[in-house]
Write an enzyme that holds these catalytic residues in place. Structure first.
Site, short mmCIF file in Angstrom:
data_model
loop_
_atom_site.label_atom_id
_atom_site.label_comp_id
_atom_site.label_asym_id
_atom_site.label_seq_id
_atom_site.Cartn_x
_atom_site.Cartn_y
_atom_site.Cartn_z
NE ARG A 15 57.05 103.88 66.04
CZ ARG A 15 57.18 103.26 64.87
NH1 ARG A 15 58.26 102.56 64.62
NH2 ARG A 15 56.24 103.34 63.95
CE LYS A 20 60.50 89.80 60.67
NZ LYS A 20 59.17 89.97 61.36
CD GLU A 40 64.28 99.45 57.56
OE1 GLU A 40 64.18 100.33 58.43
OE2 GLU A 40 63.38 99.18 56.75
CG ASP A 41 63.06 98.99 61.64
OD1 ASP A 41 63.18 98.65 60.44
OD2 ASP A 41 61.97 99.36 62.12
CG ASP A 61 59.20 91.02 57.13
OD1 ASP A 61 59.46 89.89 57.54
OD2 ASP A 61 58.04 91.39 56.93
CE LYS A 95 55.58 107.53 62.55
NZ LYS A 95 54.38 107.47 63.41
N GLY A 96 61.04 103.42 62.31
CA GLY A 96 61.61 102.32 63.09
C GLY A 96 63.08 102.43 63.43
CG PHE A 141 55.34 91.47 64.28
CD1 PHE A 141 55.39 91.79 62.93
CD2 PHE A 141 55.14 92.48 65.21
CE1 PHE A 141 55.23 93.11 62.51
CE2 PHE A 141 54.98 93.80 64.79
CZ PHE A 141 55.02 94.11 63.44
CB VAL A 142 60.72 91.52 67.09
CG1 VAL A 142 61.02 90.03 67.19
CG2 VAL A 142 61.33 92.10 65.82
CG ASP A 187 55.29 100.32 64.87
OD1 ASP A 187 56.09 99.90 64.01
OD2 ASP A 187 54.12 100.65 64.61
P1 IMP Z 1 60.13 94.76 54.23
O1 IMP Z 1 59.91 95.70 53.10
O2 IMP Z 1 59.13 93.65 54.20
O3 IMP Z 1 61.54 94.24 54.34
O4 IMP Z 1 59.70 95.52 55.53
C1 IMP Z 1 60.52 96.20 56.33
C2 IMP Z 1 59.69 97.04 57.28
O5 IMP Z 1 58.60 96.29 57.84
C3 IMP Z 1 60.53 97.44 58.45
O6 IMP Z 1 61.10 98.68 58.23
C4 IMP Z 1 59.53 97.47 59.58
O7 IMP Z 1 58.97 98.75 59.68
C5 IMP Z 1 58.45 96.52 59.21
N1 IMP Z 1 58.61 95.24 59.92
C6 IMP Z 1 58.97 94.05 59.42
N2 IMP Z 1 59.03 93.09 60.36
C7 IMP Z 1 58.73 93.71 61.51
C8 IMP Z 1 58.65 93.25 62.89
O8 IMP Z 1 58.87 92.09 63.24
N3 IMP Z 1 58.30 94.20 63.80
C9 IMP Z 1 58.05 95.49 63.48
N4 IMP Z 1 58.13 95.96 62.22
C10 IMP Z 1 58.45 95.08 61.25
MG MG Z 2 60.39 100.39 59.22
#
Ligand code: IMP
Ligand code: MG
Length: 167
Positions: free
Chosen positions: A159, A125, A93-94, A97, A37-38, A146-147, A153
Site C-alpha cells: 500500500r 478497469k 475510491e481507489d 473493478d 482502506k485502499g 491486478f495493481v 494492496d
Molecule cells: P469492485 O466492487 O469489484 O468494483 O471492487 C472494488 C474493490 O476491489 C476496490 O476497492 C479494491 O479494494 C479491490 N480491487 C479491485 N481491483 C484491484 C486491484 O487491481 N488491486 C487492488 N485492489 C483491487
Molecule cells: Mg478498496
C-alpha cells in the site's frame, strides 16, 4: 512487479482532478467519504490539493477478503459518522473493478438524501465491470491487471508504494 504509473504521473493526475473538482464545487463545502482502506492515500493527496472547504469521513466495505477475486457480496463494516442529509457528498475510491462495491454504497448513501452524490475513482478497469456503474471523475482507465501501490494492496502488502505497479 512492473511499473504501470509513476509517482509523477499519479501526482499530476491527482492535481488535475483536484482542480476540476474544486471548480465544479466552487462556493460549496464538500463532504469527502473515503472508502477504507485502499483510498486513504489518494484521499489525503486529493483533499490537500482541493481549494474548497472539505469535511472528511470514511466507510469500510468488505468484498474482497485477502484474495484477488470479488466474492460479489458486500458488507458495510464501518459506516460514516456524520449525517449526510442535505450535504454535497463526494465518495473517494481507489479503483473500480466489477462495480459492485460502488453501486451498493451509492444506493445506501442516496437513501439518506444527500444534496448531491458523486464519485471519484483514481483507477478504473472497465473491462471487468459486472454491474452498470460509472464514476463522475476517473483518473486513469487501465487494462485488466491486478495493481498495487498508492493505497492498493495485495494481501495487505504494497500500500505504501508511491507509484502503481502490475503484480
Ligand atoms: P469492485 O466492487 O469489484 O468494483 O471492487 C472494488 C474493490 O476491489 C476496490 O476497492 C479494491 O479494494 C479491490 N480491487 C479491485 N481491483 C484491484 C486491484 O487491481 N488491486 C487492488 N485492489 C483491487
Ligand atoms: Mg478498496
Amino acid at each position: 512487479m512492473k511499473l504501470l504509473l509513476s509517482e509523477k504521473e499519479v501526482q499530476k493526475k491527482v492535481s488535475a482532478l483536484a482542480r476540476q473538482i474544486s471548480c465544479d464545487y466552487s462556493g460549496k463545502e464538500v463532504l469527502l467519504i473515503g472508502i477504507l482502506k485502499g483510498a486513504f492515500i489518494f484521499m489525503a493527496d486529493l483533499a490537500r490539493q482541493m481549494t474548497v472547504p472539505v469535511k472528511i469521513d470514511f466507510v469500510r466495505l468488505a468484498s474482497y477478503g485477502s484474495g484477488r477475486c470479488s466474492s460479489g457480496k458486500i458488507k458495510l463494516t464501518k459506516d460514516v459518522e456524520m449525517p449526510i442529509k442535505g450535504k454535497d457528498v463526494l465518495v473517494i475510491e481507489d479503483i473500480i473493478d466489477t462495480g459492485i462495491t460502488l453501486r451498493y454504497l451509492c444506493r445506501c448513501l442516496k437513501a439518506r438524501r444527500p444534496r448531491s452524490l458523486k464519485v471519484v475513482a483514481l483507477l478504473d478497469k472497465p473491462q471487468r465491470r459486472r454491474v452498470n456503474f460509472e464514476a463522475d471523475y476517473i483518473g486513469f482507465k487501465i487494462p485488466d491487471h491486478f495493481v498495487v501501490g498508492y493505497g492498493l494492496d495485495c494481501g495487505e502488502e504494497y500500500r505504501n508504494l508511491r507509484g502503481i505497479y502490475i503484480i
